[in-house]
Scaffold this motif. Structure first.
Motif, PDB file in Angstrom:
ATOM      1  N   LEU A 229       0.846  -1.190   0.000  1.00 33.09           N
ATOM      2  CA  LEU A 229       0.000   0.000   0.000  1.00 33.09           C
ATOM      3  C   LEU A 229       0.882   1.240   0.000  1.00 33.09           C
ATOM      4  CD1 LEU A 229      -2.492  -1.165   2.786  1.00 33.09           C
ATOM      5  CD2 LEU A 229      -2.798  -1.345   0.301  1.00 33.09           C
ATOM      6  N   TYR A 230       0.690   2.070  -0.996  1.00 32.32           N
ATOM      7  CA  TYR A 230       1.469   3.299  -1.092  1.00 32.32           C
ATOM      8  C   TYR A 230       0.954   4.300  -0.059  1.00 32.32           C
ATOM      9  CZ  TYR A 230       3.843   7.291  -3.197  1.00 32.32           C
ATOM     10  OH  TYR A 230       4.641   8.378  -3.413  1.00 32.32           O
ATOM     11  N   ALA A 231       1.889   4.942   0.661  1.00 35.14           N
ATOM     12  CA  ALA A 231       1.483   5.821   1.763  1.00 35.14           C
ATOM     13  C   ALA A 231       2.354   7.067   1.824  1.00 35.14           C
ATOM     14  CB  ALA A 231       1.568   5.052   3.080  1.00 35.14           C
ATOM     15  N   TRP A 232       1.810   8.087   2.464  1.00 39.23           N
ATOM     16  CA  TRP A 232       2.545   9.311   2.776  1.00 39.23           C
ATOM     17  C   TRP A 232       2.484   9.550   4.279  1.00 39.23           C
ATOM     18  CZ3 TRP A 232       0.673  13.817  -0.923  1.00 39.23           C
ATOM     19  CH2 TRP A 232       1.267  13.667  -2.183  1.00 39.23           C
ATOM     20  N   HIS A 233       3.618   9.901   4.862  1.00 37.33           N
ATOM     21  CA  HIS A 233       3.660  10.439   6.232  1.00 37.33           C
ATOM     22  C   HIS A 233       3.939  11.926   6.103  1.00 37.33           C
ATOM     23  CE1 HIS A 233       6.174  10.998  10.156  1.00 37.33           C
ATOM     24  NE2 HIS A 233       4.975  11.529  10.262  1.00 37.33           N
ATOM     25  N   ILE A 234       3.008  12.748   6.583  1.00 42.41           N
ATOM     26  CA  ILE A 234       3.094  14.197   6.408  1.00 42.41           C
ATOM     27  C   ILE A 234       3.392  14.855   7.750  1.00 42.41           C
ATOM     28  CG2 ILE A 234       1.883  16.256   5.594  1.00 42.41           C
ATOM     29  CD1 ILE A 234       0.002  14.278   4.053  1.00 42.41           C
ATOM     30  N   LEU A 235       4.472  15.615   7.796  1.00 45.58           N
ATOM     31  CA  LEU A 235       4.868  16.306   9.025  1.00 45.58           C
ATOM     32  C   LEU A 235       4.084  17.603   9.211  1.00 45.58           C
ATOM     33  CD1 LEU A 235       8.771  16.097   9.041  1.00 45.58           C
ATOM     34  CD2 LEU A 235       7.218  15.030  10.680  1.00 45.58           C
ATOM     35  N   PRO A 236       3.719  17.937  10.454  1.00 46.91           N
ATOM     36  CA  PRO A 236       3.101  19.243  10.709  1.00 46.91           C
ATOM     37  C   PRO A 236       4.134  20.347  10.498  1.00 46.91           C
ATOM     38  CG  PRO A 236       3.545  18.083  12.770  1.00 46.91           C
ATOM     39  CD  PRO A 236       3.834  17.116  11.669  1.00 46.91           C
ATOM     40  N   ILE A 237       3.660  21.494  10.070  1.00 47.92           N
ATOM     41  CA  ILE A 237       4.542  22.541   9.560  1.00 47.92           C
ATOM     42  C   ILE A 237       5.494  23.107  10.617  1.00 47.92           C
ATOM     43  CG2 ILE A 237       2.829  24.363   9.923  1.00 47.92           C
ATOM     44  CD1 ILE A 237       5.352  24.087   7.010  1.00 47.92           C
ATOM     45  N   GLU A 238       5.045  23.308  11.841  1.00 46.84           N
ATOM     46  CA  GLU A 238       5.922  23.868  12.868  1.00 46.84           C
ATOM     47  C   GLU A 238       7.010  22.874  13.265  1.00 46.84           C
ATOM     48  OE1 GLU A 238       7.788  26.137  15.818  1.00 46.84           O
ATOM     49  OE2 GLU A 238       6.655  26.619  14.009  1.00 46.84           O
ATOM     50  N   LEU A 239       6.663  21.615  13.333  1.00 47.24           N
ATOM     51  CA  LEU A 239       7.664  20.587  13.628  1.00 47.24           C
ATOM     52  C   LEU A 239       8.694  20.538  12.503  1.00 47.24           C
ATOM     53  CD1 LEU A 239       8.512  18.329  15.597  1.00 47.24           C
ATOM     54  CD2 LEU A 239       7.123  16.757  14.231  1.00 47.24           C
ATOM     55  N   TYR A 240       8.218  20.674  11.269  1.00 49.33           N
ATOM     56  CA  TYR A 240       9.129  20.711  10.126  1.00 49.33           C
ATOM     57  C   TYR A 240      10.089  21.891  10.259  1.00 49.33           C
ATOM     58  CZ  TYR A 240      10.825  21.096   5.325  1.00 49.33           C
ATOM     59  OH  TYR A 240      11.632  21.180   4.218  1.00 49.33           O
ATOM     60  N   ARG A 241       9.553  23.055  10.631  1.00 51.03           N
ATOM     61  CA  ARG A 241      10.400  24.254  10.735  1.00 51.03           C
ATOM     62  C   ARG A 241      11.536  24.030  11.725  1.00 51.03           C
ATOM     63  NH1 ARG A 241      11.496  28.274  13.921  1.00 51.03           N
ATOM     64  NH2 ARG A 241      10.070  27.528  15.540  1.00 51.03           N
ATOM     65  N   ARG A 242      11.216  23.371  12.821  1.00 52.59           N
ATOM     66  CA  ARG A 242      12.229  23.162  13.865  1.00 52.59           C
ATOM     67  C   ARG A 242      13.348  22.227  13.412  1.00 52.59           C
ATOM     68  NH1 ARG A 242       8.761  22.374  19.491  1.00 52.59           N
ATOM     69  NH2 ARG A 242       7.730  24.421  19.461  1.00 52.59           N
ATOM     70  N   HIS A 243      13.060  21.370  12.469  1.00 53.68           N
ATOM     71  CA  HIS A 243      14.037  20.374  12.026  1.00 53.68           C
ATOM     72  C   HIS A 243      14.337  20.511  10.531  1.00 53.68           C
ATOM     73  CE1 HIS A 243      13.758  18.154  15.861  1.00 53.68           C
ATOM     74  NE2 HIS A 243      12.491  18.522  15.839  1.00 53.68           N
ATOM     75  N   GLU A 244      14.134  21.707  10.009  1.00 52.79           N
ATOM     76  CA  GLU A 244      14.229  21.906   8.561  1.00 52.79           C
ATOM     77  C   GLU A 244      15.587  21.516   7.997  1.00 52.79           C
ATOM     78  OE1 GLU A 244      13.359  25.383   5.224  1.00 52.79           O
ATOM     79  OE2 GLU A 244      13.300  25.868   7.375  1.00 52.79           O
ATOM     80  N   SER A 245      16.660  21.913   8.653  1.00 48.47           N
ATOM     81  CA  SER A 245      17.983  21.654   8.088  1.00 48.47           C
ATOM     82  C   SER A 245      18.277  20.159   8.006  1.00 48.47           C
ATOM     83  CB  SER A 245      19.065  22.362   8.909  1.00 48.47           C
ATOM     84  OG  SER A 245      19.028  21.914  10.275  1.00 48.47           O
ATOM     85  N   GLU A 246      17.930  19.412   9.050  1.00 48.05           N
ATOM     86  CA  GLU A 246      18.166  17.960   9.012  1.00 48.05           C
ATOM     87  C   GLU A 246      17.291  17.281   7.965  1.00 48.05           C
ATOM     88  OE1 GLU A 246      17.227  18.256  13.461  1.00 48.05           O
ATOM     89  OE2 GLU A 246      17.332  19.900  11.986  1.00 48.05           O
ATOM     90  N   LEU A 247      16.038  17.724   7.862  1.00 48.41           N
ATOM     91  CA  LEU A 247      15.098  17.109   6.926  1.00 48.41           C
ATOM     92  C   LEU A 247      15.504  17.358   5.476  1.00 48.41           C
ATOM     93  CD1 LEU A 247      11.822  18.027   8.817  1.00 48.41           C
ATOM     94  CD2 LEU A 247      12.566  15.704   8.311  1.00 48.41           C
ATOM     95  N   THR A 248      15.899  18.578   5.168  1.00 48.09           N
ATOM     96  CA  THR A 248      16.254  18.893   3.785  1.00 48.09           C
ATOM     97  C   THR A 248      17.571  18.234   3.368  1.00 48.09           C
ATOM     98  OG1 THR A 248      17.276  20.967   4.522  1.00 48.09           O
ATOM     99  CG2 THR A 248      14.991  21.071   3.744  1.00 48.09           C
ATOM    100  N   ALA A 249      18.373  17.834   4.337  1.00 53.69           N
ATOM    101  CA  ALA A 249      19.636  17.170   4.023  1.00 53.69           C
ATOM    102  C   ALA A 249      19.443  15.709   3.611  1.00 53.69           C
ATOM    103  CB  ALA A 249      20.584  17.244   5.216  1.00 53.69           C
ATOM    104  N   GLU A 250      18.309  15.138   3.941  1.00 53.54           N
ATOM    105  CA  GLU A 250      18.050  13.745   3.578  1.00 53.54           C
ATOM    106  C   GLU A 250      17.706  13.633   2.095  1.00 53.54           C
ATOM    107  OE1 GLU A 250      16.231  11.304   7.307  1.00 53.54           O
ATOM    108  OE2 GLU A 250      14.863  12.750   6.390  1.00 53.54           O
ATOM    109  N   PRO A 251      17.968  12.468   1.482  1.00 51.70           N
ATOM    110  CA  PRO A 251      17.539  12.263   0.095  1.00 51.70           C
ATOM    111  C   PRO A 251      16.021  12.342  -0.004  1.00 51.70           C
ATOM    112  CG  PRO A 251      19.087  10.559   0.796  1.00 51.70           C
ATOM    113  CD  PRO A 251      18.684  11.306   2.024  1.00 51.70           C
ATOM    114  N   SER A 252      15.519  12.832  -1.126  1.00 51.30           N
ATOM    115  CA  SER A 252      14.070  12.928  -1.305  1.00 51.30           C
ATOM    116  C   SER A 252      13.573  11.771  -2.146  1.00 51.30           C
ATOM    117  CB  SER A 252      13.697  14.255  -1.963  1.00 51.30           C
ATOM    118  OG  SER A 252      14.295  14.350  -3.243  1.00 51.30           O
ATOM    119  N   GLY A 253      12.249  11.603  -2.180  1.00 52.34           N
ATOM    120  CA  GLY A 253      11.650  10.542  -2.978  1.00 52.34           C
ATOM    121  C   GLY A 253      11.189   9.367  -2.151  1.00 52.34           C
ATOM    122  N   PHE A 254      10.815   8.303  -2.849  1.00 54.83           N
ATOM    123  CA  PHE A 254      10.297   7.106  -2.180  1.00 54.83           C
ATOM    124  C   PHE A 254      11.359   6.493  -1.270  1.00 54.83           C
ATOM    125  CE2 PHE A 254       9.444   2.571  -1.813  1.00 54.83           C
ATOM    126  CZ  PHE A 254       8.099   2.574  -1.451  1.00 54.83           C
TER     127      PHE A 254
END
Length: 399
Positions: free
Chosen positions: A80-105
């Motif tokens: 089953l194809y799925a998405w886990h979606i982060l809430p925006i404020e939590l994303y802001r707090r960890h933006e640098s670590e998150l954007t450093a990860e590879p994107s995609g599936f």
């Protein structure tokens, strides 16, 4: 000359009528087959995201790696194809670590920062989202819907959404049994793999997703011991497929079986061919009854817009009545409930009306909106508030 013209017009009108009747008869014949029914009920081949890659959520307006695309294995082995979606404020707090990860599936979702942020936060809440017919997890108003859900608490509310079998990138063919297995598999994954307790999970369903949600709720409620969630929000639900097809028109204009509703014997005969009945009115009653008998706490909100041309809002009235009636051993008559509504419901003017039925165990809330159509409502503040109301009631200390 005039009589000749009239004759020709009548002749072609008659031929057109015969042609339309013939095509409609062919449609009815096709509807008696399981394969064609599946396409009509689920519309799973109508993707609406044909020219975009679901593995690139950024193309749907998300931030880089705010969404993690991955797969969950259903109990019968399908992916089953799925998405886990982060809430925006939590994303802001960890933006640098998150954007450093590879994107995609992601093949191993447990290795991702987003997964760990959900797993390791005892105050996090998870909304498991069950979408309606047609399209994919990224179609139409579903993306604004995810934002409205997490807007209730942009630091803490994660959203987990998935495509049922046969939808989007999920393999297989949809069926009532199959979709229920898929939903239960996703919930089990959230509870047992991530480790989010049911008390921190809210179930959200829209359109046919409301039927999947109710089947899932019943599955867990009748277990011993019961597994109870923080609450449930159902938007644009329907009583059952048989009742729905008696009134349903594609885009509010093209009727399916409603022209035959005035022929009870024929309509009744055609109903015997319905493969997937999705009897939400029975499931909501059994769910409420099980909770009342066991003394379990539950919160159930039903939302419907009066201008919904896909599923008439009277379906929510029926479901609300079935739920309320199940709270009492003697039952509650439909007319009795209508009188109670007349006396106690809150009139919000252009915003609609609200009615709550409370017992010692549960709260059943009906919100009838004046506007919102079938899908537009999903991105509106009424959805955010419904989520906030349920989560705060489930745990008053949660902020």
């Amino acid at each position: 000359m005039a009589s000749t013209t009239i004759y020709v017009l009548l002749k072609y009108a008659s031929l057109s009528g015969v042609l339309v009747a013939g095509l409609y008869a062919c449609l009815l014949a096709l509807l008696t087959t399981s394969a064609f029914q599946a396409h009509v009920v689920y519309l799973h081949k109508i993707q609406m995201t044909w020219f975009k890659d679901l593995n690139v959520p950024e193309s749907f307006g998300f931030l880089r790696n705010q969404v993690t695309p991955f797969a969950i294995t259903s109990s019968d082995g399908g992916l089953l194809y799925a998405w886990h979606i982060l809430p925006i404020e939590l994303y802001r707090r960890h933006e640098s670590e998150l954007t450093a990860e590879p994107s995609g599936f992601v093949s191993d979702v447990t290795s991702r920062i987003a997964y760990k942020l959900l797993r390791d936060d005892p105050h996090a809440r998870l909304i498991i989202h069950m979408h309606g017919a047609a399209g994919t997890i990224a179609s139409g108003y579903r993306v604004p819907n995810y934002r409205a859900l997490s807007a209730a608490q942009p630091e803490r509310i994660h959203v987990l959404t998935f495509d049922y079998r046969g939808f989007g990138y999920s393999a297989g063919t949809p069926s009532e049994r199959g979709l229920i297995l898929d939903a239960i598999s996703v919930v089990d994954w959230a509870i047992n793999t991530i480790g989010v307790p049911p008390s921190r999970i809210l179930i959200f369903g829209q359109s046919i997703g409301t039927a999947v949600s109710l089947a899932t709720l019943e599955h867990y409620a009748v277990q011993s011991p019961s597994i109870m969630f923080a609450g449930t929000v159902l938007v644009a639900p329907f009583a059952d497929v048989a009742t729905l097809v008696a009134t349903y028109s594609v885009a509010g204009t093209i009727p399916i079986l409603s022209p035959l509703a005035s022929f009870p014997r024929l309509f009744g005969y055609l109903r015997t061919f319905i493969r997937d009945t999705w009897s939400s009115k029975d499931r909501i009653a059994r769910y409420v009854q099980a909770n009342e008998e066991k003394g379990e706490k539950y919160r159930l909100t039903l939302i419907h817009a009066e201008d919904d041309w896909d599923i008439p809002w009277h379906h929510t009235e029926t479901l609300f009545w079935c739920a309320v009636s199940a709270t009492s051993a003697r039952g509650v008559g439909y007319d009795e409930l209508q009188q109670t509504k007349k006396d106690t419901k809150t009139d919000l003017g252009a915003a609609g009306s609200v009615m709550e039925w409370q017992t010692g165990n549960g709260v059943i809330r009906e919100e009838i909106l004046k506007t919102g159509l079938h899908d537009v409502v999903m991105g509106n503040p009424v959805i955010s508030l419904a989520v906030m109301r349920i989560l705060a009631a489930a745990d008053p200390s949660w902020r």
